[in-house]
Structures are given as structure tokens and as C-alpha cells.
Design a protein around this motif. Structure first.
Motif, PDB file in Angstrom:
ATOM      1  N   PRO A   1       0.803  -1.229   0.000  1.00  0.00           N
ATOM      2  CA  PRO A   1       0.000   0.000   0.000  1.00  0.00           C
ATOM      3  C   PRO A   1       0.833   1.274   0.000  1.00  0.00           C
ATOM      4  CG  PRO A   1      -0.088  -1.094   2.147  1.00  0.00           C
ATOM      5  CD  PRO A   1       0.575  -2.048   1.203  1.00  0.00           C
ATOM      6  N   ASP A   2       2.130   1.169   0.371  1.00  0.00           N
ATOM      7  CA  ASP A   2       2.982   2.358   0.367  1.00  0.00           C
ATOM      8  C   ASP A   2       3.847   2.448  -0.890  1.00  0.00           C
ATOM      9  OD1 ASP A   2       4.622   0.218   0.959  1.00  0.00           O
ATOM     10  OD2 ASP A   2       5.743   1.258   2.538  1.00  0.00           O
ATOM     11  N   ALA A   3       3.495   1.724  -1.942  1.00  0.00           N
ATOM     12  CA  ALA A   3       4.241   1.797  -3.197  1.00  0.00           C
ATOM     13  C   ALA A   3       4.236   3.234  -3.717  1.00  0.00           C
ATOM     14  CB  ALA A   3       3.635   0.866  -4.241  1.00  0.00           C
ATOM     15  N   VAL A   4       5.360   3.637  -4.294  1.00  0.00           N
ATOM     16  CA  VAL A   4       5.516   4.985  -4.836  1.00  0.00           C
ATOM     17  C   VAL A   4       5.337   4.931  -6.354  1.00  0.00           C
ATOM     18  CG1 VAL A   4       7.178   6.847  -5.211  1.00  0.00           C
ATOM     19  CG2 VAL A   4       6.955   5.800  -2.946  1.00  0.00           C
ATOM     20  N   PHE A   5       4.539   5.856  -6.864  1.00  0.00           N
ATOM     21  CA  PHE A   5       4.186   5.892  -8.283  1.00  0.00           C
ATOM     22  C   PHE A   5       4.672   7.186  -8.916  1.00  0.00           C
ATOM     23  CE2 PHE A   5       1.287   2.881  -6.495  1.00  0.00           C
ATOM     24  CZ  PHE A   5       0.929   2.009  -7.503  1.00  0.00           C
ATOM     25  N   ASP A   6       4.941   7.120 -10.216  1.00  0.00           N
ATOM     26  CA  ASP A   6       5.129   8.315 -11.025  1.00  0.00           C
ATOM     27  C   ASP A   6       3.749   8.969 -11.148  1.00  0.00           C
ATOM     28  OD1 ASP A   6       5.264  10.164 -13.128  1.00  0.00           O
ATOM     29  OD2 ASP A   6       6.615   8.932 -14.327  1.00  0.00           O
TER      30      ASP A   6
ATOM     31  N   LEU B   1       8.973   0.928  -5.797  1.00  0.00           N
ATOM     32  CA  LEU B   1       8.660   1.826  -6.899  1.00  0.00           C
ATOM     33  C   LEU B   1       7.928   1.079  -8.003  1.00  0.00           C
ATOM     34  CD1 LEU B   1      12.093   3.657  -7.087  1.00  0.00           C
ATOM     35  CD2 LEU B   1       9.916   4.787  -6.630  1.00  0.00           C
ATOM     36  N   ALA B   2       6.776   1.587  -8.391  1.00  0.00           N
ATOM     37  CA  ALA B   2       6.038   0.977  -9.491  1.00  0.00           C
ATOM     38  C   ALA B   2       6.693   1.368 -10.809  1.00  0.00           C
ATOM     39  CB  ALA B   2       4.588   1.449  -9.473  1.00  0.00           C
ATOM     40  N   PRO B   3       7.109   0.402 -11.622  1.00  0.00           N
ATOM     41  CA  PRO B   3       7.736   0.742 -12.911  1.00  0.00           C
ATOM     42  C   PRO B   3       6.706   1.286 -13.881  1.00  0.00           C
ATOM     43  CG  PRO B   3       7.375  -1.615 -12.781  1.00  0.00           C
ATOM     44  CD  PRO B   3       6.977  -1.047 -11.439  1.00  0.00           C
ATOM     45  N   THR B   4       7.178   2.112 -14.810  1.00  0.00           N
ATOM     46  CA  THR B   4       6.289   2.560 -15.877  1.00  0.00           C
ATOM     47  C   THR B   4       6.712   1.881 -17.182  1.00  0.00           C
ATOM     48  OG1 THR B   4       7.568   4.609 -16.184  1.00  0.00           O
ATOM     49  CG2 THR B   4       5.660   4.704 -14.717  1.00  0.00           C
ATOM     50  N   GLU B   5       6.774   2.602 -18.261  1.00  0.00           N
ATOM     51  CA  GLU B   5       6.925   1.969 -19.573  1.00  0.00           C
ATOM     52  C   GLU B   5       8.334   1.404 -19.790  1.00  0.00           C
ATOM     53  OE1 GLU B   5       5.367   2.968 -24.075  1.00  0.00           O
ATOM     54  OE2 GLU B   5       5.617   4.582 -22.624  1.00  0.00           O
ATOM     55  N   VAL B   6       8.403   0.359 -20.585  1.00  0.00           N
ATOM     56  CA  VAL B   6       9.690  -0.170 -21.037  1.00  0.00           C
ATOM     57  C   VAL B   6      10.086   0.626 -22.281  1.00  0.00           C
ATOM     58  CG1 VAL B   6      10.935  -2.172 -21.912  1.00  0.00           C
ATOM     59  CG2 VAL B   6       9.198  -2.454 -20.119  1.00  0.00           C
TER      60      VAL B   6
ATOM     61  N   VAL C   1      12.035   3.167 -13.920  1.00  0.00           N
ATOM     62  CA  VAL C   1      11.762   2.961 -12.494  1.00  0.00           C
ATOM     63  C   VAL C   1      12.391   4.118 -11.724  1.00  0.00           C
ATOM     64  CG1 VAL C   1      11.991   1.422 -10.514  1.00  0.00           C
ATOM     65  CG2 VAL C   1      11.833   0.463 -12.818  1.00  0.00           C
ATOM     66  N   GLY C   2      11.562   4.944 -11.128  1.00  0.00           N
ATOM     67  CA  GLY C   2      12.077   6.068 -10.356  1.00  0.00           C
ATOM     68  C   GLY C   2      12.568   7.227 -11.191  1.00  0.00           C
ATOM     69  N   VAL C   3      12.280   7.220 -12.487  1.00  0.00           N
ATOM     70  CA  VAL C   3      12.560   8.368 -13.358  1.00  0.00           C
ATOM     71  C   VAL C   3      11.269   8.687 -14.102  1.00  0.00           C
ATOM     72  CG1 VAL C   3      15.029   7.983 -13.606  1.00  0.00           C
ATOM     73  CG2 VAL C   3      13.446   6.863 -15.184  1.00  0.00           C
TER      74      VAL C   3
ATOM     75  N   ALA D   1       0.052   6.604  -2.314  1.00  0.00           N
ATOM     76  CA  ALA D   1      -1.368   6.927  -2.176  1.00  0.00           C
ATOM     77  C   ALA D   1      -1.638   7.715  -0.898  1.00  0.00           C
ATOM     78  CB  ALA D   1      -2.187   5.636  -2.197  1.00  0.00           C
ATOM     79  N   ARG D   2      -0.920   7.409   0.178  1.00  0.00           N
ATOM     80  CA  ARG D   2      -1.146   8.133   1.432  1.00  0.00           C
ATOM     81  C   ARG D   2      -0.840   9.621   1.268  1.00  0.00           C
ATOM     82  NH1 ARG D   2       3.199   6.365   5.886  1.00  0.00           N
ATOM     83  NH2 ARG D   2       2.561   8.352   6.790  1.00  0.00           N
ATOM     84  N   ASP D   3       0.151   9.965   0.428  1.00  0.00           N
ATOM     85  CA  ASP D   3       0.482  11.371   0.207  1.00  0.00           C
ATOM     86  C   ASP D   3      -0.624  12.075  -0.562  1.00  0.00           C
ATOM     87  OD1 ASP D   3       3.191  11.145   1.330  1.00  0.00           O
ATOM     88  OD2 ASP D   3       3.612   9.945  -0.450  1.00  0.00           O
TER      89      ASP D   3
END
Length: 372
Positions: A55-60, A214-219, A228-230, A254-256
Motif C-alpha cells: 500500500p505504500d508503493a511509490v508511483f510516477d 517503486l512501481a515501474p512505468t513503460e519499457v 523505475v524512479g525516473v 497513495a497516502r500522500d
């Protein structure tokens, strides 16, 4: 202010996250958070790599950066360091000879400066020196007036609204210049410190001793594979790199986002005058003619709004291209958050997230009714 306590884990919200991931194939992972009557809750489903998504995963956060930057600007206005009426040319010397020289900052934040929605400025920007590249991209944004908006200053209420990353690229740079600080530092001062949130740039994430999940985005092969993280947004990456641009570049959990939404409700009710008053927020959340776009936020629109059917008509919030969203219903006193990485491994077709958003927010409204 210390960080807010984490929301309680709620299996009903986990079921909504499962619906998005498993039922509608909207994204590899999702986190759903909700706030009502002082109660905060969160649920998560899916995977980040080989691990279950926490639940504390960080997203772009993608375009959820826009309301955060707009709120930071409102704090500068409160402090007398900025004015919504300030012409762009007075804030950005590069704009002084452009058709946007006399355009008030407010119209850029309200998507009513007459600019194109999006241009791939990164594609033609020079690849060498970062300052040269950023200067070329600013020049491209300044030249992006729509044909029908050329030849005359914007009327007081602005040109017809068109959602514009170009406007926010310029507005973010103007606010940073006025503050004399990078946008990430401004967000730290004006949002994170008073609210206990942790909205961060990619640079700050990479500097952590213990990186968060960190949730990855596009390849993207030309950028080294999975992002990841950019920042995912190409213009934000070319313009700011690891820093924050006006239209994208912030990361958060999500908490933020939930804490930000709750603070907005409290401020609109007059219970956060230390941060912002209802009058100071009015410029950002009030309805404007010509469409649903406000300044820093959007409202419900269309026959199937992203906020669903159960959030009220005065709901405001924002979407992010990566699959993020925030909606705030000031009448019901409800905040809903859905964070996904729907662009992983590829941005593909957006049908899944389009179907998921209204169903998830209808579920959040139902949760709020039960919680109350």
C-alpha cells in the motif's frame, strides 16, 4: 509537521484495486485510498516485479504534479511573492518578446492561454548541454499558440480552454523563477512541510538510502528499459531530467495524495488557515466558463466521468497519464485516490483504466457511506 499516520488497511478498498488489476486488466498493480469523516483507509493489489504491491508503493504521479505545483504557487501568492495577475513576460525574460508576454499566470494554470495541448518538444531539442536543451524547449512552448489564438491578447477570462502541458511547462518555470528555487524544493517548503506529505523528485528518490517500492512505468529501450524512479513523460525528462517540471515529475504514494486531498477539504471548510484559506483556494477550484477545467484541477465532465456517478457535481481533482488520479467531493466530504502503473510494460490501449476509474470511485463513494 511530521508525516501523517498511514491509513488503515481495508479489504473493501483492496477489492477495488483487484477489480482494476484483475477484473479489468487496467494495470499490473493498483493502490486505492479513501478519506471520509476523518477516516483514512487504503488497499492494494497486483505485483511490482516479483513482489505483491504494497500500500505504500511509490508511483510516477504524472499530471497529478500539476495541482501540487498550482497549490505551491497559491502559497507563494499568499506570501506576497507572486501574483496570479503577473504577466508571463515579467516572470520569464524569455517570454518578454513573445505573444504570451502579457498573458497572466492564472490563465496558464487554467489552460486558457491559447496554447496547444501537447507538442513533442523533446524530439527536436538539442541533445547536448542541459541548459541549452531547456532553453530550446521553453522557446518551443512559447511558440505553441494555437492558430486561432494568435494575433491578439487573451481576453480577461482567457481563450477557450484546451488542456495544455505546454502551459504548465511555462507556468512551472515561471513559479520556480519567482521562488528562486527548483520546483521540488518549493513543493517541500509549501506542501510537504505543512501537510506531512512526501512528494518527491526522481533525484530525491534516488538519493534515499533505502529506496521505497517503486512501481515501474513503460519499457523504453532507448532509455535503458523499464523506467523505475525516473519520470515517464518525455518532455519532462528532456526538460528537467531528475528534477520536477510544471506538468510532470513528482512521485508519491497513495497516502500522500490522500493527505493532500484531505487538506484541501479541511482548507475549503476553513479549518486550515495556517496553510490556505477558502478564499486563497477559490482561484484554483472555482468553476470557469467554457468547460470543466479549473486552475490546477479539473471537474467532472462527460456522460461517464472518471470520478464515477456517485461523486457529486462539485467534485474536483485530476488525472495522470501513467494511471493516477485524485477526486475530491467537497459536498460529501470524501476524497478518493487511485494510483496505477497502467503504462507498464507499454502504454498500449487505455480502455482498461477508463473502465476502472469510474467503477473504483463509485466503490469509494460506497465505502464512504458505510464508513460514515
Amino acid at each position: 509537521m511530521p508525516a501523517a499516520p498511514p491509513p488503515a488497511y481495508d479489504e473493501r478498498l483492496e477489492a477495488l484495486a483487484r477489480l482494476a488489476v484483475e477484473g479489468l486488466s487496467a494495470a499490473p498493480c493498483a493502490v486505492v485510498a479513501a478519506w471520509a469523516e476523518g477516516r483514512a483507509a487504503v488497499g492494494a493489489f497486483g505485483r511490482i516485479g516479483e513482489r505483491p504491491a504494497p500500500p505504500d508503493a511509490v508511483f510516477d504521479l504524472a499530471s497529478l504534479t500539476k495541482p501540487v505545483v498550482a497549490l505551491a504557487a497559491a502559497r507563494l501568492v499568499r506570501a506576497g511573492r507572486l501574483a496570479w495577475t503577473a504577466p508571463l513576460g515579467a516572470l520569464l525574460p524569455e517570454a518578454s518578446a513573445s505573444p504570451l508576454a502579457r498573458t497572466p499566470l492564472e490563465l496558464l494554470f487554467a489552460h486558457r492561454a491559447g496554447l496547444e495541448a501537447h507538442l513533442p518538444l523533446y524530439a527536436s531539442a538539442p541533445a547536448g548541454d542541459a541548459r541549452e536543451r531547456a532553453g530550446a524547449m521553453l522557446a518551443g512552448a512559447l511558440a505553441s499558440l494555437r492558430p486561432e489564438c494568435r494575433g491578439a491578447d487573451a481576453p480577461p477570462e482567457g481563450h477557450p480552454p484546451v488542456y495544455s502541458d505546454m502551459g504548465y511547462l511555462l507556468a512551472g518555470e515561471a513559479v520556480a523563477r519567482a521562488a528562486g528555487r527548483p520546483l521540488a524544493a518549493l513543493v517541500d517548503d509549501e506542501i510537504n512541510a505543512p501537510l506531512g506529505t512526501r512528494f518527491e523528485s526522481a533525484r530525491a528518490l534516488l538519493a534515499r538510502e533505502a529506496p521505497p517500492p517503486l512501481a515501474p512505468t513503460e519499457v523504453v529501450p532507448e532509455r535503458g528499459g523499464p523506467l523505475v524512479g525516473v519520470v515517464h513523460d518525455e518532455n519532462a525528462w528532456a526538460f528537467g531530467g531528475l528534477e520536477v517540471s510544471g506538468h510532470a515529475g513528482l512521485f508519491g504514494a497513495a497516502r500522500d495524495v490522500l493527505a493532500l486531498g484531505a487538506a484541501l477539504l479541511e482548507a475549503l471548510a476553513g479549518r486550515r488557515p495556517d496553510w490556505l484559506t477558502p478564499g486563497e483556494l477559490d482561484v484554483l477550484v472555482r468553476r470557469r466558463p467554457g468547460g470543466s477545467l479549473r486552475a490546477g484541477f479539473d471537474g467532472k465532465s462527460g456522460p461517464q466521468p472518471s470520478a464515477g456517478a456517485r461523486f457529486g457535481p462539485n467534485t474536483f481533482g485530476h488525472l495522470g497519464f501513467t494511471g493516477t488520479s485524485l477526486w475530491v467531493d467537497p459536498d460529501a466530504g470524501v476524497v478518493g485516490v487511485l494510483l496505477t502503473n497502467r503504462v507498464h510494460p507499454t502504454r498500449g490501449a487505455p480502455e482498461g483504466i477508463r473502465a476502472a476509474r469510474p467503477l473504483v470511485y463509485d466503490g469509494i463513494a460506497a465505502w464512504a457511506g458505510q464508513a460514515g
